[in-house]
Design a protein around this motif. Structure first.
Motif, PDB file in Angstrom:
ATOM      1  N   ASP A 126       0.821  -1.219   0.000  1.00  0.00           N
ATOM      2  CA  ASP A 126       0.000   0.000   0.000  1.00  0.00           C
ATOM      3  C   ASP A 126       0.853   1.266   0.000  1.00  0.00           C
ATOM      4  O   ASP A 126       0.471   2.277  -0.581  1.00  0.00           O
ATOM      5  CB  ASP A 126      -0.908   0.003   1.233  1.00  0.00           C
ATOM      6  N   SER A 153      -3.303   1.683  -6.664  1.00  0.00           N
ATOM      7  CA  SER A 153      -3.573   2.497  -5.475  1.00  0.00           C
ATOM      8  C   SER A 153      -2.329   2.714  -4.610  1.00  0.00           C
ATOM      9  O   SER A 153      -2.374   3.498  -3.650  1.00  0.00           O
ATOM     10  CB  SER A 153      -4.656   1.837  -4.617  1.00  0.00           C
ATOM     11  N   ILE A 155       0.995   3.985  -2.941  1.00  0.00           N
ATOM     12  CA  ILE A 155       1.649   5.288  -2.790  1.00  0.00           C
ATOM     13  C   ILE A 155       3.148   5.071  -2.702  1.00  0.00           C
ATOM     14  O   ILE A 155       3.616   4.171  -2.008  1.00  0.00           O
ATOM     15  CB  ILE A 155       1.128   6.004  -1.528  1.00  0.00           C
ATOM     16  N   ARG A 174       2.958   8.099 -11.604  1.00  0.00           N
ATOM     17  CA  ARG A 174       1.796   8.388 -10.748  1.00  0.00           C
ATOM     18  C   ARG A 174       2.153   9.510  -9.776  1.00  0.00           C
ATOM     19  O   ARG A 174       2.123   9.316  -8.549  1.00  0.00           O
ATOM     20  CB  ARG A 174       1.332   7.133 -10.011  1.00  0.00           C
ATOM     21  N   ASP A 176       0.616  11.943  -8.605  1.00  0.00           N
ATOM     22  CA  ASP A 176      -0.389  12.305  -7.605  1.00  0.00           C
ATOM     23  C   ASP A 176      -0.288  11.438  -6.364  1.00  0.00           C
ATOM     24  O   ASP A 176      -0.781  11.811  -5.292  1.00  0.00           O
ATOM     25  CB  ASP A 176      -1.791  12.194  -8.199  1.00  0.00           C
ATOM     26  N   LYS A 177       0.366  10.283  -6.480  1.00  0.00           N
ATOM     27  CA  LYS A 177       0.507   9.348  -5.356  1.00  0.00           C
ATOM     28  C   LYS A 177       1.975   9.259  -4.919  1.00  0.00           C
ATOM     29  O   LYS A 177       2.456   8.171  -4.580  1.00  0.00           O
ATOM     30  CB  LYS A 177      -0.026   7.965  -5.740  1.00  0.00           C
ATOM     31  N   THR A 201       0.999  16.241  -5.892  1.00  0.00           N
ATOM     32  CA  THR A 201       0.562  15.330  -4.836  1.00  0.00           C
ATOM     33  C   THR A 201      -0.906  15.524  -4.483  1.00  0.00           C
ATOM     34  O   THR A 201      -1.343  16.640  -4.184  1.00  0.00           O
ATOM     35  CB  THR A 201       1.407  15.527  -3.569  1.00  0.00           C
ATOM     36  N   ASP A 202      -1.657  14.438  -4.505  1.00  0.00           N
ATOM     37  CA  ASP A 202      -3.062  14.477  -4.099  1.00  0.00           C
ATOM     38  C   ASP A 202      -3.128  14.834  -2.608  1.00  0.00           C
ATOM     39  O   ASP A 202      -2.470  14.194  -1.790  1.00  0.00           O
ATOM     40  CB  ASP A 202      -3.682  13.101  -4.338  1.00  0.00           C
ATOM     41  N   VAL A 205      -3.717  11.905  -0.330  1.00  0.00           N
ATOM     42  CA  VAL A 205      -2.513  11.073  -0.203  1.00  0.00           C
ATOM     43  C   VAL A 205      -1.561  11.685   0.815  1.00  0.00           C
ATOM     44  O   VAL A 205      -1.025  10.989   1.689  1.00  0.00           O
ATOM     45  CB  VAL A 205      -1.819  10.916  -1.575  1.00  0.00           C
TER      46      VAL A 205
END
Length: 335
Positions: A126, A153, A155, A174, A176-177, A201-202, A205
């Motif tokens: 994860d 999903s 990170i 990715r 954003d993660k 970066t989201d 997150v």
């Protein structure tokens, strides 16, 4: 950058406010990360694995539930993997012998760790934290591979202390993660973790990672992706200024350090600290900043630092820098 030893811990204790953040509290917020992956079991990586596994053991966790069901400790080289495992075992044994950890908790935390040289073991993690050598190309290649193999999903985070987080985030596919998550050495003892966000970066997150930092018993501080983040951005230019004072003949090595100890309340002076960190490490960091940010006047390499590195006078590790050294014992200033 590695900032190490009990002396450096005292510097951090004096310079950093001991505070907590509401969104980093482990008492009320759950963690979304069931399986953690750590890549690299060197000085920093093995400490991250141990701290995460400790937080996952039942009575050691500050949360009502375990932080992770499993911590994947990955090294591509079997001998490095064995070395990291040995460091963790030795550290845990010391804690048990000193009464700081029960035998049951030691057994529990060690059972959480899976050691592997098979990168496929990270595919369903994860959160994956990279803690390999500070080589931007190696890191970019690693994250590009992880981005192509790991679940969507997952990170990613880098433990870099001086490299651009944004470039690694883009390489991963990715962004954003992706966050920076800079632990300090020794990880088991240092409370601070700098959590670094990029423009991609989201926010969710970022908050999840900040919450995880609190779950493992650390204090997270938030920073944008800027050179050196907070601590090293303030610390390294200070060290360069101290060297420049000596280089110009404005003050002696001993007087510069004594002034910061007695005038600013620092447990050690900047030249003492630079020797302890390693003058080659200081040079590596600031040279990278000079290359990437040539118009920033705060980034420069004093001639005296270049000379000492060229002569292999790197401080404590070679026995001579701004001071003479006998192992970890500092001697007189170098005239």
């Amino acid at each position: 950058m590695i900032i190490s030893s009990s002396l450096v811990r005292r510097v951090a204790a004096s310079l950093l406010p001991q505070r907590t953040r509401s969104h980093s509290s482990a008492s009320t917020v759950g963690t979304p990360f069931d399986k953690l992956g750590v890549i690299g079991l060197g000085l920093m990586g093995h400490g991250i694995v141990q701290v995460a596994a400790t937080a996952s053991s039942s009575s050691s966790s500050s949360s009502s539930s375990n932080v992770h069901s499993e911590v994947i400790a990955y090294e591509s080289n079997a001998s490095y993997l064995d070395g990291g495992r040995d460091r963790i075992l030795s550290s845990v044994e010391r804690l048990v012998s000193r009464g700081k950890l029960t035998s049951n908790d030691a057994e529990s935390l060690l059972s959480k760790i899976t050691y592997t040289t098979d990168r496929d073991a990270l595919d369903d993690a994860d959160l994956i934290i990279e803690a390999i050598v500070e080589d931007v190309e190696l890191k970019n290649d690693l994250f590009k591979d992880l981005g192509s193999r790991c679940k969507s999903s997952a990170i990613f985070a880098s433990n870099t202390s001086s490299l651009c987080v944004t470039n690694m985030a883009i390489a991963s596919g990715r962004p954003d993660k992706f966050v920076g998550i800079h632990f300090f050495n020794p990880v088991q003892l240092m409370r601070l973790v700098e959590v670094v966000r990029t423009e991609y970066t989201d926010p969710t997150v970022f908050e999840d990672v900040m919450g995880w930092v609190g779950h493992i018993g650390k204090v997270g501080v938030s920073c944008r992706d800027t050179p050196g983040f907070i601590v090293n951005r303030l610390l390294v230019p200070n060290l360069m200024q101290a060297m420049s004072l000596v280089e110009r003949g404005d003050a002696s090595i001993g007087d510069v350090d004594l002034s910061m100890q007695l005038g600013a309340g620092h447990p050690m002076g900047p030249l003492h600290l630079a020797d302890y960190i390693g003058l080659d490490t200081c040079s590596f960091i600031v040279e990278g900043w000079v290359k990437d940010f040539p118009n920033d006047a705060s980034f420069y390499v004093p001639a005296i630092l270049k000379q000492k590195v060229e002569r292999n006078e790197l401080g404590r590790k070679t026995g001579k820098g701004f001071y003479h050294w006998d192992g970890d014992k500092r001697g007189d200033p170098v005239e």
